[in-house]
Enzyme design. Sequence first.
Site, mmCIF file in Angstrom:
data_model
loop_
_atom_site.group_PDB
_atom_site.id
_atom_site.type_symbol
_atom_site.label_atom_id
_atom_site.label_comp_id
_atom_site.label_asym_id
_atom_site.label_seq_id
_atom_site.Cartn_x
_atom_site.Cartn_y
_atom_site.Cartn_z
ATOM 1 N N TYR A 1 0.815 -1.222 0.000
ATOM 2 C CA TYR A 1 0.000 0.000 0.000
ATOM 3 C C TYR A 1 0.849 1.274 0.000
ATOM 4 C CZ TYR A 1 -3.575 3.428 1.298
ATOM 5 O OH TYR A 1 -4.408 4.531 1.324
ATOM 6 N N LYS B 1 1.331 4.437 -3.060
ATOM 7 C CA LYS B 1 1.036 5.874 -2.975
ATOM 8 C C LYS B 1 2.286 6.700 -3.293
ATOM 9 C CE LYS B 1 -3.360 5.439 -1.921
ATOM 10 N NZ LYS B 1 -4.426 5.807 -2.874
#
Length: 246
Positions: A169, A173
């Site tokens: 994750y 980003k």
Amino acid sequence: MSETNTVNHHKVALVTGANKGIGYEIAAGLGALGWSVGIGARNEERREAAVDKLRAAGADAFGVPLDVTDDASVTAAARLMEERAGRLDALVNNAGITGGGPQEPTTVDVNRVRAVETNVIGVIRVTNALLPLLRRSPSPRVVNVSSSVGSLTLQTAPGAEMGPIAIAYAPSKTFLNAVTVQYARELADTHILINAVCPGFTATDLNNFRGVRTPQQGAAAAIRLATVSADGPTGRFFDDEGEVPW
Ligand code: NAP
């Protein structure tokens, strides 16, 4: 008056992953400003429920079937936006997943890392499919919903509290932030402004509602950048407090 002239009175947005959570509130916020808002979402039942709720609140919302990982779905969504509105004033790339857990780098199932392509490749796929419509707007904006966990500066700051170690994750980003910068560089000579935002730790399905901010609070930065004036920033990263370091 032609159909196009009629819809030109309203600004038009497409929000991906808008059936719930932060995306829903971004759509609600733009709808409350009088925008016509496409509710991009893959699950028909949840998409239509969101559209019905937004319309009941007075927003000009309409459903856009959309799976950001699927070329054909994205192409069809762009076609629907073209038929419905003929242009796009704001694209909010909000759809995202964590990839599930656990995500310790040394033991991760690499398929978790592959899965989060939703957060990056999905954004590129959707943005490029919608660019022709964005170019027709007098004031096009692209907002990529990122996260401060993607900030290498914050992740490596002494004593930083940046949540659990997450090899899928968090780097997705970071990648999205870098993608935002590359778009801004290529589009620098156009009137398209593209920025990344962090909603803050927001109570949604994504974190089993452990977040401390409401989805309305989480939506605020994206709404601000989607509606920013022509002299606004591009290629930068913001939260509600101001600029976030990359
Ligand atoms: P959420 O409630 O889980 O919503 C995520 C949305 O993305 C859902 O509408 C989901 O649709 C959609 N989505 C996922 N994969 C998709 C795909 N392949 N195609 C189309 N839609 C897809 O989570 P959220 O917290 O609102 O997250 C929104 C964004 O904020 C994400 O990018 C997330 O990374 C970011 N963010 C959240 C937080 C936080 O604390 N919540 C913090 C920083 C950043 P389905 O219902 O079909 O799954």
